[in-house]
Design a protein around this motif. Sequence first.
Motif, PDB file in Angstrom:
ATOM      1  N   THR A  87       0.914  -1.058   0.352  1.00 22.44           N
ATOM      2  CA  THR A  87      -0.026  -0.015  -0.417  1.00 22.44           C
ATOM      3  C   THR A  87       1.294   1.460   0.242  1.00 22.44           C
ATOM      4  OG1 THR A  87      -0.091  -0.177   2.857  1.00 22.44           O
ATOM      5  CG2 THR A  87      -1.598  -1.028   1.632  1.00 22.44           C
ATOM      6  N   ASP A  88       1.889   0.847  -0.289  1.00 20.41           N
ATOM      7  CA  ASP A  88       2.960   2.562  -0.140  1.00 20.41           C
ATOM      8  C   ASP A  88       3.271   2.502  -1.521  1.00 20.41           C
ATOM      9  OD1 ASP A  88       5.055   4.024   0.457  1.00 20.41           O
ATOM     10  OD2 ASP A  88       6.282   2.885   1.832  1.00 20.41           O
ATOM     11  N   PRO A  89       2.939   3.307  -1.759  1.00 24.36           N
ATOM     12  CA  PRO A  89       3.709   4.262  -3.183  1.00 24.36           C
ATOM     13  C   PRO A  89       5.061   4.262  -3.548  1.00 24.36           C
ATOM     14  CG  PRO A  89       2.958   5.921  -2.171  1.00 24.36           C
ATOM     15  CD  PRO A  89       2.264   4.764  -1.700  1.00 24.36           C
ATOM     16  N   ALA A  90       5.577   4.258  -2.531  1.00 21.95           N
ATOM     17  CA  ALA A  90       7.220   4.429  -2.722  1.00 21.95           C
ATOM     18  C   ALA A  90       7.787   2.539  -2.911  1.00 21.95           C
ATOM     19  CB  ALA A  90       8.107   4.942  -1.719  1.00 21.95           C
ATOM     20  N   PHE A  91       7.084   2.069  -2.370  1.00 21.40           N
ATOM     21  CA  PHE A  91       7.158   0.838  -2.337  1.00 21.40           C
ATOM     22  C   PHE A  91       7.285   0.270  -3.528  1.00 21.40           C
ATOM     23  CE2 PHE A  91       6.273  -3.873  -1.801  1.00 21.40           C
ATOM     24  CZ  PHE A  91       7.971  -3.960  -1.420  1.00 21.40           C
TER      25      PHE A  91
END
Length: 255
Positions: free
Chosen positions: A63-67
Motif C-alpha cells: 500500500t506504500d506507493p514508494a514501495f
Amino acid sequence: MADTQTMPVALVTGAGRGIGRSVASRLSAAGYRVALTARSVEDLAGTAAECPGETLVLPGDITDPAFVDQLYADIEAAWGAVSVLVANAGAGVSASVVRTTDEEWQRMLDLNLTAPFRCLRRALPAMVERRHGRVVVIASVAAKIGEPYISAYTASKHGVLGLVRSAAAEVATKGVTVNAVCPGYVDTPMTDATVRGIVEKTGRSEQEARSALASKQPIGRLITRDEVADAVLLCVTNGAITGQGINVDGGAVPS
C-alpha cells in the motif's frame, strides 16, 4: 538447461500464503521466474521453498506507493520487465455500514483497490511495449454482489473489477490481457480469520461457522486455493480471455 535470460518474469503480490503461495508455485513450475512480495519475510521464505524455480523475495508494504516503485525497479534490475502480474494481496473487514470506521473503509480501498491500480499502472507500459503481458487481479464474488456486513470490502472489490474491465479495454489490441478471478470462500488463512470473527460475534462453534461459510457454495464446501490458481493460470495462458471476472465459487453467483 533453461536460458534464464529468456525465462519470463512473474510478480505475485500477497505471495506469503494462501492463494498467493499456490499461484507462485504454479507459475514457478510453469517456467517463470517469480518475484514474491508480502509483508512477512518468514511467509515469503516458505513460499520460495515451495517454488521449484528461481524466486526473488521482496518484502514490503504494497500500500506504500514508494514501495511499489522500488519493487518494480528491483525486479527489472535483477531480471527485466514483468510479463505476468498477479495482484493477490488483499484483506477483509466485517462491520455494518453504520459501524464501519473511516480507517476501516480507507484500509480496504488502499489494499484491495489502490494497490492493484498502482501495480497495474507500473506494469502496463513494458507489457504494451513488448506487445505481450498478462495481468490477473484476485477479486472476489463480492465484486459482483452485495452481502451484509462487508460494505467496505465489497466496495473495494466492485471497484477493482471496474479497473480490470477498463484497463482490459485500453490494451486489448496490444497483446496484453487483464482479468479478475472472483473466488467464493476459499480454504485459506483469510477465511480462518473470518471464522474466528463469526465465533466471537455469534458464539457459534468454529465448526458451525466454517460449515456456514461452506454452505454458501452450492457444491457444499470451501473452494481450494489450487482451484483458484487453476483459473489464474488459465488467464495467463489464454490470450483470448480478457476483461473478465471469472467466478470460482462453486456456482454461487451467476456470471
